[in-house]
Each structure stands twice: as C-alpha cells, then as structure tokens.
Write an enzyme that holds these catalytic residues in place. Structure first.
Site, short mmCIF file in Angstrom:
data_model
loop_
_atom_site.label_atom_id
_atom_site.label_comp_id
_atom_site.label_asym_id
_atom_site.label_seq_id
_atom_site.Cartn_x
_atom_site.Cartn_y
_atom_site.Cartn_z
N ARG A 13 -17.55 72.71 -35.58
CA ARG A 13 -18.22 71.70 -36.27
C ARG A 13 -19.75 71.26 -35.98
O ARG A 13 -20.18 72.00 -35.04
CB ARG A 13 -17.42 70.40 -36.40
CG ARG A 13 -17.39 69.84 -35.06
CD ARG A 13 -16.59 68.25 -35.32
NE ARG A 13 -16.11 67.91 -33.68
CZ ARG A 13 -16.91 67.09 -33.20
NH1 ARG A 13 -17.87 66.56 -33.84
NH2 ARG A 13 -16.28 66.46 -32.08
N SER A 129 -31.37 69.45 -24.93
CA SER A 129 -32.02 68.61 -25.62
C SER A 129 -33.35 68.06 -25.08
O SER A 129 -33.27 68.24 -23.82
CB SER A 129 -30.78 67.42 -25.68
OG SER A 129 -31.56 66.04 -26.01
N TYR A 144 -25.75 61.94 -19.96
CA TYR A 144 -26.17 63.10 -21.03
C TYR A 144 -27.50 63.89 -20.61
O TYR A 144 -27.59 65.18 -20.50
CB TYR A 144 -26.20 62.57 -22.12
CG TYR A 144 -26.60 63.44 -23.45
CD1 TYR A 144 -25.39 64.40 -23.91
CD2 TYR A 144 -27.80 63.71 -23.85
CE1 TYR A 144 -25.86 65.26 -25.08
CE2 TYR A 144 -28.23 64.34 -24.69
CZ TYR A 144 -27.25 65.15 -25.55
OH TYR A 144 -27.48 66.07 -26.48
N LYS A 148 -28.19 67.74 -19.45
CA LYS A 148 -28.88 68.60 -20.11
C LYS A 148 -30.22 69.19 -19.32
O LYS A 148 -30.54 70.23 -19.32
CB LYS A 148 -29.50 67.92 -21.22
CG LYS A 148 -28.39 67.61 -22.66
CD LYS A 148 -27.75 68.90 -23.05
CE LYS A 148 -26.94 68.73 -24.42
NZ LYS A 148 -26.12 69.72 -24.67
#
Ligand SMILES: NC(=O)c1ccc[n+]([C@@H]2O[C@H](COP(=O)([O-])OP(=O)(O)OC[C@H]3O[C@@H](n4cnc5c(N)ncnc54)[C@H](OP(=O)(O)O)[C@@H]3O)[C@@H](O)[C@H]2O)c1
Length: 220
Positions: A13, A129, A144, A148
C-alpha cells in the site's frame, strides 16, 4: 538489457505500492514484500507483480524471504512506521522504529548486496524522510526522526563500502496522502514514489551515497 528483479518492502500500500507499480511499468520483475501474504498476493496480481511474506522487524522473516527469493538487482527499503510516543518515554516505539527502519534495511542489505557485487549491478533505495535530516533538526516525532537519521547514516556509510556499480541512495518522498501521511497531505503516492523509482533505475553514471527529493540532492 535483461529484466531487473526488484524487491519493495511494504509494497502492499501507500508509497511502496506506487513504487512497485512504477517499476513494473519500467519493465522490472517486481516482488512486493508484505506482512499479509493473502492480501499481498492479490494486490501484487493486480499490478502484475508477485509477493513474498516479509516482516522487516523479524530477522527470521527476512532470512526466510531472502532464501525464497534468491538474488535481486534492486532493493527498495520502503516499509515504515510512525510512532506516536515521546522519545524518551516510549522505549517500545524506539525499538519498533529502529527495527523496521534501520535493522531490517541493514539485514536486507547485508544479505542481498553480495550477489549484487558479484553481478556488478545493484540499486538500493532507502525511503527516508526530511524529518531524519540533521540539517532540518531531526524533527520527526518520537523515534521516527532518529530512525530515519540512522537510515541516512547507513546509506552514506554503506555507499562507501560498496563498489560504484552497486548504488545506495536515500530519498524523501515529501508529504504524501497515505495512511501514514493522512488525507490532507499535498502529494499523491505516485508523486511521492517518483524519486524512488528514478533512483531504483539509475544509469551506470548515476549518483551513490546521496539524499534526494524531487530528483534533486538535499542536505543530510
Ligand atoms: N506519507 C508521507 O508523507 C511520508 C513522508 C516521508 C517519508 N515517508 C516514508 O515513506 C515510506 C512509506 O510510507 P507510506 O506513507 O506509504 O506509509 P503507509 O501507507 O503507512 O505504509 C507503510 C507500509 O509499511 C509497511 N510496514 C510497516 N511495518 C512493517 C513491517 N514490520 N514489515 C513489513 N512492512 C511493514 C506497511 O505494511 P502493513 O500494510 O502490513 O502495515 C505498509 O505497507 C515509509 O518509510 C515512510 O516513513 C512517508
């Protein structure tokens, strides 16, 4: 040129599916790495790809999937999770973030780069990101951004150890309308996937060890 085989983690997805679809359109033999093989097979069938069961937070699952797959030419480390906890108050979020976005990609690179080196061809794309960029203050929520930033560091350091024909780059898709990005995000999954597809299909003289958004180099 012979058909390139690509593995896209979290390919069922969001941005991963758009990357997979784009690589199928570019003539690659694409395998979606998915946690739920039943639904994954049907999603893969719809885009003329195949699926392999792959939970990137599990070493056993990674080793099993790589054993089933054999060599691949292109690895897209796309699977990601966005935790909600505060950094120092949520060790579980830290564990999960590092496991999905650093340890999993590392182990896949460890297992899949030897055949890339032997075949004198490899493309690794780490879907990162801007929230993992030191130049932007490692501003992602909780673990997060830290994960990253570590994925970015893994990109730089591994590019140094690999030959130039096995290219490893990181990219930021921008803010994308997916379950993670939410419906208010400014980009479609296809727009978010474009730079990853470009990096996955880089020509021989293309860059390695870089960080890109909209096909342009950005600061770490
Ligand atoms: N959306 C944005 O605005 C944005 C911005 C910057 C960077 N990114 C990055 O882009 C990548 C894709 O994000 P997205 O927006 O497409 O998110 P998404 O729609 O939430 O999709 C996340 C994907 O990762 C998979 N995944 C999560 N944990 C996994 C695990 N342990 N093993 C295997 N697969 C796992 C999910 O599989 P399941 O279906 O099984 O859960 C799903 O396929 C991520 O790395 C994300 O950090 C996104």
């Amino acid at each position: 040129m012979n058909k390139k085989r690509a593995l896209v983690t979290g390919g069922n997805r969001g941005i991963g599916l758009a990357i997979a679809h784009g690589l199928v359109d570019k003539g690659c033999d694409v395998v979606l790495g998915v946690r739920d093989l039943n639904s994954g097979k049907s999603i893969a069938h719809d885009i003329k790809a195949t699926a392999v069961e792959l939970d990137v937070s599990s070493r056993d699952s990674i080793r099993r999937a790589v054993g089933e797959l054999g060599p691949v030419d292109i690895l897209v480390n796309n699977a990601g999770v966005l935790g909600s906890g505060r950094l120092l108050d949520d060790p579980q979020d830290f564990e999960t973030s590092m496991s999905v976005m650093v340890h999993g990609p590392y182990l896949l690179m460890h297992l899949l780069t030897p055949s890339m080196v032997r075949n004198s061809y490899g493309r690794i794309v780490n879907v990162s990101s801007g929230w993992g960029a030191f130049s932007d203050g490692v501003s992602g929520p909780a673990a997060y951004g830290v994960a990253k930033a570590a994925l970015n560091a893994l990109t730089v350091a591994s590019a140094r150890t690999l030959p130039g024909n096995v290219k490893v780059n990181a990219m930021c898709p921008g803010w994308v309308r997916t379950r993670m990005g939410g419906s208010a995000a400014s980009r479609s999954p296809e727009e978010g996937a474009d730079t990853a597809i470009w990096l996955a299909k880089l020509e021989e003289n293309g860059p390695t060890g870089g960080f890109f958004r909209d096909r342009k180099q950005i600061d770490w």
